[in-house]
Design a protein around this motif. Structure first.
Motif: not given
Lengths: 113, 115
Positions: A33, A35, A43-45, A48, A55-56, A90, A99-102
């Motif tokens: 991902s 940012y 940070p702004q997304f 990904q 994927n988004g 970033l 994937t919840d842990t980056q």
């Protein structure tokens, strides 16, 4: 095991130019991902990538584009640079099953003059 | 759409005192919530995360956070501040499994620790 790395560390460009930022994900991480962190903000997304496909995407114009390679490394490309693109960019990677842990890289500081 | 609000852009605490950083979230679905820390000229490091398990979450470096659905809050605490806790802290939210890795961050809280 190496962590997430990004290159270059710093970059200065002028308005209207194009820039490519690079990210090497942590070993075994297939999701990356990107940012944008403007000065004094969170940070702004941007978008990904998962298995080389987008994927988004966040609220960024099409001049922000990316790629992911078979080794899961990734590029962020920005065309027609504007002054407001000056920020810390970033990259974060994550494991397929978690994937919840980056894991974030140190970032690339882009200055647009 | 999800969002987070961090109350207080700057917090000053004395060494040894309680650290309390406030975060309120807005989400249309059960959220996943995170706290990250950023030291100068570095990327973000995950402190802790809530992913619908225990509401009291313990993280690294002595930090913990409590998920309170009724208050839509996820405040970060540490009982005793250390000089090394001086950094910027970000609260973040995602909408769950389909949005993993697509985090919405708050504006951040800068923590200053005084001797």
């Amino acid at each position: 095991e190496t962590g997430v790395t990004q290159s270059p560390t710093h970059l200065i460009k002028t308005r209207g130019q194009q820039v490519t930022l690079r990210c090497s994900s942590q070993s075994g991480h297939n999701t990356v991902s990107w940012y944008q962190q403007a000065l004094g903000q969170g940070p702004q997304f941007i978008f990904q990538y998962y298995r080389e496909e987008e994927n988004g995407r966040g609220n960024f114009p099409p001049r922000f584009s990316g790629l992911q390679f078979p080794n899961y490394s990734s590029e962020l490309n920005v065309n027609a640079l504007e002054l407001d693109d000056s920020a810390l960019y970033l990259c974060a990677s994550s494991l397929p099953q978690s994937t919840d842990t980056q894991y974030f890289g140190p970032g690339t500081r882009l200055t647009v003059l | 759409a999800q969002s987070v609000t961090q109350l207080g852009s700057h917090v000053s605490v004395s060494e040894g005192a309680l650290v309390l950083l406030r975060c309120n979230y807005s989400s249309s679905v059960p959220p996943y919530l995170f706290w990250y820390v950023q030291y100068p000229n570095q990327g973000l490091q995950l402190l802790l995360k809530y992913t619908s398990a225990a509401t009291l979450v313990k993280g690294i470096n002595g930090f913990e956070a409590e998920f309170k659905k009724s208050e839509t809050s996820f405040h970060l605490t540490k009982p005793s501040a250390h000089m090394s806790d001086a950094a910027e802290y970000f609260c973040a939210v995602s909408d769950g499994r389909d949005s993993w890795g697509k985090l919405q961050f708050g504006a951040g809280t800068q923590v200053v620790v005084t001797p």
